[in-house]
Design a protein around this motif. Structure first.
Motif, PDB file in Angstrom:
ATOM      1  N   ILE A   1       0.976  -1.117   0.040  1.00 12.27           N
ATOM      2  CA  ILE A   1       0.082   0.068   0.109  1.00 12.27           C
ATOM      3  C   ILE A   1       0.635   1.236   0.005  1.00 12.27           C
ATOM      4  O   ILE A   1       2.216   1.131   0.128  1.00 12.27           O
ATOM      5  N   THR A   2       0.368   2.409  -0.072  1.00  9.87           N
ATOM      6  CA  THR A   2       1.030   3.710  -0.220  1.00  9.87           C
ATOM      7  C   THR A   2       1.383   3.908   1.328  1.00  9.87           C
ATOM      8  O   THR A   2       1.057   3.483   2.430  1.00  9.87           O
ATOM      9  N   GLN A   3       2.484   4.607   1.412  1.00 12.13           N
ATOM     10  CA  GLN A   3       3.120   5.366   2.579  1.00 12.13           C
ATOM     11  C   GLN A   3       2.048   6.164   3.242  1.00 12.13           C
ATOM     12  O   GLN A   3       1.595   6.250   4.389  1.00 12.13           O
ATOM     13  N   SER A   4       1.232   6.798   2.618  1.00  8.68           N
ATOM     14  CA  SER A   4       0.217   7.401   3.032  1.00  8.68           C
ATOM     15  C   SER A   4      -0.807   6.669   3.935  1.00  8.68           C
ATOM     16  O   SER A   4      -1.506   7.164   4.833  1.00  8.68           O
ATOM     17  N   ALA A   5      -1.237   5.663   3.118  1.00  6.45           N
ATOM     18  CA  ALA A   5      -2.211   4.767   3.642  1.00  6.45           C
ATOM     19  C   ALA A   5      -1.665   4.264   4.999  1.00  6.45           C
ATOM     20  O   ALA A   5      -2.447   3.922   5.967  1.00  6.45           O
ATOM     21  N   VAL A   6      -0.315   3.909   5.233  1.00 10.18           N
ATOM     22  CA  VAL A   6      -0.012   3.274   6.452  1.00 10.18           C
ATOM     23  C   VAL A   6      -0.123   4.642   7.611  1.00 10.18           C
ATOM     24  O   VAL A   6      -0.743   4.166   8.560  1.00 10.18           O
ATOM     25  N   SER A   7       0.279   5.714   7.159  1.00 10.67           N
ATOM     26  CA  SER A   7       0.234   6.959   8.085  1.00 10.67           C
ATOM     27  C   SER A   7      -1.385   7.048   8.571  1.00 10.67           C
ATOM     28  O   SER A   7      -1.649   7.188   9.574  1.00 10.67           O
ATOM     29  N   GLN A   8      -2.298   6.981   7.605  1.00 10.38           N
ATOM     30  CA  GLN A   8      -3.770   7.322   7.819  1.00 10.38           C
ATOM     31  C   GLN A   8      -4.353   6.184   8.734  1.00 10.38           C
ATOM     32  O   GLN A   8      -4.989   6.454   9.903  1.00 10.38           O
ATOM     33  N   ARG A   9      -3.758   4.901   8.607  1.00 17.57           N
ATOM     34  CA  ARG A   9      -4.369   3.766   9.140  1.00 17.57           C
ATOM     35  C   ARG A   9      -3.784   3.995  10.629  1.00 17.57           C
ATOM     36  O   ARG A   9      -4.473   3.649  11.730  1.00 17.57           O
ATOM     37  N   LEU A  10      -2.571   4.235  11.024  1.00 16.64           N
ATOM     38  CA  LEU A  10      -2.009   4.236  12.247  1.00 16.64           C
ATOM     39  C   LEU A  10      -2.780   5.465  12.914  1.00 16.64           C
ATOM     40  O   LEU A  10      -2.838   5.476  14.089  1.00 16.64           O
ATOM     41  N   ARG A  11      -2.796   7.000  12.450  1.00 10.04           N
ATOM     42  CA  ARG A  11      -3.708   7.994  13.035  1.00 10.04           C
ATOM     43  C   ARG A  11      -4.887   7.533  13.467  1.00 10.04           C
ATOM     44  O   ARG A  11      -5.344   7.835  14.521  1.00 10.04           O
ATOM     45  N   SER A  12      -5.687   6.786  12.576  1.00  8.96           N
ATOM     46  CA  SER A  12      -6.951   6.212  12.877  1.00  8.96           C
ATOM     47  C   SER A  12      -6.853   5.407  13.925  1.00  8.96           C
ATOM     48  O   SER A  12      -7.704   5.247  15.256  1.00  8.96           O
ATOM     49  N   LEU A  13      -5.810   4.444  14.145  1.00  7.83           N
ATOM     50  CA  LEU A  13      -6.018   3.521  15.352  1.00  7.83           C
ATOM     51  C   LEU A  13      -5.362   4.380  16.631  1.00  7.83           C
ATOM     52  O   LEU A  13      -5.952   3.992  17.765  1.00  7.83           O
ATOM     53  N   GLU A  14      -4.641   5.379  16.526  1.00 11.60           N
ATOM     54  CA  GLU A  14      -4.239   6.135  17.603  1.00 11.60           C
ATOM     55  C   GLU A  14      -5.290   6.858  18.326  1.00 11.60           C
ATOM     56  O   GLU A  14      -5.586   6.952  19.394  1.00 11.60           O
ATOM     57  N   ALA A  15      -6.117   7.466  17.201  1.00 10.59           N
ATOM     58  CA  ALA A  15      -7.439   8.191  17.628  1.00 10.59           C
ATOM     59  C   ALA A  15      -8.350   7.235  18.487  1.00 10.59           C
ATOM     60  O   ALA A  15      -8.960   7.669  19.412  1.00 10.59           O
ATOM     61  N   GLN A  16      -8.523   6.057  17.942  1.00  9.10           N
ATOM     62  CA  GLN A  16      -9.290   5.175  18.575  1.00  9.10           C
ATOM     63  C   GLN A  16      -9.074   4.770  19.959  1.00  9.10           C
ATOM     64  O   GLN A  16     -10.025   4.654  20.747  1.00  9.10           O
ATOM     65  N   VAL A  17      -7.781   4.521  19.906  1.00  7.30           N
ATOM     66  CA  VAL A  17      -7.507   4.293  21.416  1.00  7.30           C
ATOM     67  C   VAL A  17      -7.074   5.351  22.457  1.00  7.30           C
ATOM     68  O   VAL A  17      -6.927   5.142  23.748  1.00  7.30           O
ATOM     69  N   GLY A  18      -7.203   6.514  21.590  1.00  6.90           N
ATOM     70  CA  GLY A  18      -6.638   7.815  22.617  1.00  6.90           C
ATOM     71  C   GLY A  18      -5.091   7.893  22.996  1.00  6.90           C
ATOM     72  O   GLY A  18      -4.958   8.641  23.830  1.00  6.90           O
ATOM     73  N   GLN A  19      -4.362   7.057  22.394  1.00 10.60           N
ATOM     74  CA  GLN A  19      -2.873   6.991  22.860  1.00 10.60           C
ATOM     75  C   GLN A  19      -1.841   7.304  21.710  1.00 10.60           C
ATOM     76  O   GLN A  19      -2.090   6.665  20.673  1.00 10.60           O
ATOM     77  N   LEU A  20      -0.779   7.592  21.776  1.00 14.21           N
ATOM     78  CA  LEU A  20       0.223   7.613  20.768  1.00 14.21           C
ATOM     79  C   LEU A  20       0.799   6.362  20.870  1.00 14.21           C
ATOM     80  O   LEU A  20       1.330   5.599  21.732  1.00 14.21           O
ATOM     81  N   LEU A  21       0.988   5.790  19.751  1.00  9.13           N
ATOM     82  CA  LEU A  21       1.404   4.221  19.489  1.00  9.13           C
ATOM     83  C   LEU A  21       2.718   4.145  19.039  1.00  9.13           C
ATOM     84  O   LEU A  21       3.491   3.059  19.103  1.00  9.13           O
ATOM     85  N   VAL A  22       3.291   5.037  18.365  1.00  9.00           N
ATOM     86  CA  VAL A  22       4.582   4.886  17.672  1.00  9.00           C
ATOM     87  C   VAL A  22       5.153   6.269  17.648  1.00  9.00           C
ATOM     88  O   VAL A  22       4.487   7.277  17.596  1.00  9.00           O
ATOM     89  N   VAL A  23       6.581   6.235  18.233  1.00  6.77           N
ATOM     90  CA  VAL A  23       7.260   7.318  18.244  1.00  6.77           C
ATOM     91  C   VAL A  23       7.970   7.555  16.739  1.00  6.77           C
ATOM     92  O   VAL A  23       8.712   6.727  16.368  1.00  6.77           O
ATOM     93  N   ARG A  24       7.728   8.598  16.071  1.00  2.83           N
ATOM     94  CA  ARG A  24       8.090   8.983  14.934  1.00  2.83           C
ATOM     95  C   ARG A  24       9.800   9.311  14.723  1.00  2.83           C
ATOM     96  O   ARG A  24       9.977  10.284  14.542  1.00  2.83           O
ATOM     97  N   SER A  25      10.612   8.476  15.166  1.00  2.00           N
ATOM     98  CA  SER A  25      12.105   8.533  15.082  1.00  2.00           C
ATOM     99  C   SER A  25      12.553   7.734  14.008  1.00  2.00           C
ATOM    100  O   SER A  25      11.776   7.126  13.171  1.00  2.00           O
ATOM    101  N   ARG A  26      13.809   7.796  13.932  1.00  2.62           N
ATOM    102  CA  ARG A  26      14.441   7.068  12.861  1.00  2.62           C
ATOM    103  C   ARG A  26      15.610   6.026  13.555  1.00  2.62           C
ATOM    104  O   ARG A  26      16.614   6.817  14.217  1.00  2.62           O
TER     105      ARG A  26
END
Length: 308
Positions: A30-55
């Motif tokens: 899938i696209t990188q944008s789709a990954v970001s959207q699905r992660l943001r949706s999951l974080e919104a659903q549980v109300g917590q940050l799930l991934v630290v956007r580091s490298r």
């Protein structure tokens, strides 16, 4: 909490495996944008940050909790496909953590039947390697569904099974023994004797020295060789003393290619299999053995043949 989106959980698992949005997108096709959207949706659903956007990126503690859930769902999907007689979608992978010495000796033969079945049914087995005292951490963090470990106590939500004992012995090459240790290893020769060590987590050589020489917290002259097979090869080449599984060097010792130091001294390492209880265990028993249980049974049978 409402039912979590399985595609978003798959994204979380892919991010945990790949440690980047780009590689996770490639893995999921899938696209990188789709990954970001699905992660943001999951974080919104549980109300917590799930991934630290580091490298590389890393999961937060809530992210690790959901990762365990995601891994179990993936395993359940695999079991469902096996029961239906269909290949798994997306070539599902079941991750387990094992120590390098077990991988170099008895684990691969033990798992051969499971892997061969996976080739036909469309699932894969992913082996993560770490020191036997630390494989348990991979299970605790939700990175894998099972592990071979020296830890005896089961985590909450897990089951544990004793596998057996792996004896470790100290070996050197014939040439090294004659040139550097003509009187054997003793307190006077110990300080100038290099020991081959897997990594900085590996305390087995120090434990052997403590037993052999009666030293508390000995300081070894360490030469790091991050491979079980590499340590044996380095010992054969005369790099120093290797403290390795007796099973791994039995043939080399019997042929005189390696010499065992202090044969009366050994370090016995007890190994255990840990696995998560899958979410469906409270339901009716499946017609086929669950894949994770099948892996545990295969490891137990292989350990029974190889270990004490």
């Amino acid at each position: 909490m409402k039912d979590l989106d399985s595609s978003a959980l798959d994204c979380l698992a892919a991010l945990a495996d790949e440690r980047s949005f780009e590689r996770a997108a490639q893995r999921l096709a899938i696209t990188q944008s789709a990954v970001s959207q699905r992660l943001r949706s999951l974080e919104a659903q549980v109300g917590q940050l799930l991934v630290v956007r580091s490298r590389p990126l890393r999961l937060t503690e809530p992210g690790k909790v959901l990762l365990r859930y995601a891994r179990q769902l993936q395993a359940l999907r695999t079991d469902m496909a096996r029961e239906l007689g269909s290949r798994t979608a997306g070539n599902e992978r079941i991750g387990i953590a094992v120590n390098a010495d077990s991988l170099a000796t008895w684990v691969l033969p033990a798992l051969d039947g499971v892997v061969q079945a996976g080739l036909k049914e469309g699932f894969g087995l992913e082996l993560v390697v770490d020191d036997q005292d630390f494989t348990h951490d991979w299970l605790r963090q939700g990175e894998v569904l099972g592990c071979v470990s020296t830890v005896r106590q089961a985590l909450r939500g897990c089951v544990v099974q004793a596998l057996g004992v792996m004896p470790y012995v100290a070996v050197v090459s014939q040439a090294y023994l004659q040139a550097r240790l003509p009187a054997g290893l003793n307190e006077s020769s110990f300080a100038n004797t290099p020991f081959l060590v897997y990594n900085r987590k590996d305390d087995t050589p120090a434990l052997w020295v403590s037993k052999a020489l009666g030293l508390r917290s000995p300081r070894l002259q360490e030469r790091y060789v991050p491979s079980s097979e590499g340590i044996v090869r380095a010992a054969l080449m005369g790099w120093g003393v290797g403290v390795v599984p007796e099973l791994q060097v039995r043939g080399l010792v019997s042929r005189g290619e390696l010499i065992q130091l202090r044969p009366e001294v050994g370090v016995d390492v007890a190994l255990y299999w840990h696995q998560w209880k899958l979410l469906s265990e409270s339901s009716a028993a499946p017609a086929r053995v669950a894949l994770l249980d099948l892996i545990g049974q295969a490891l137990a049978a292989g350990a029974k043949k190889a270990l004490i």
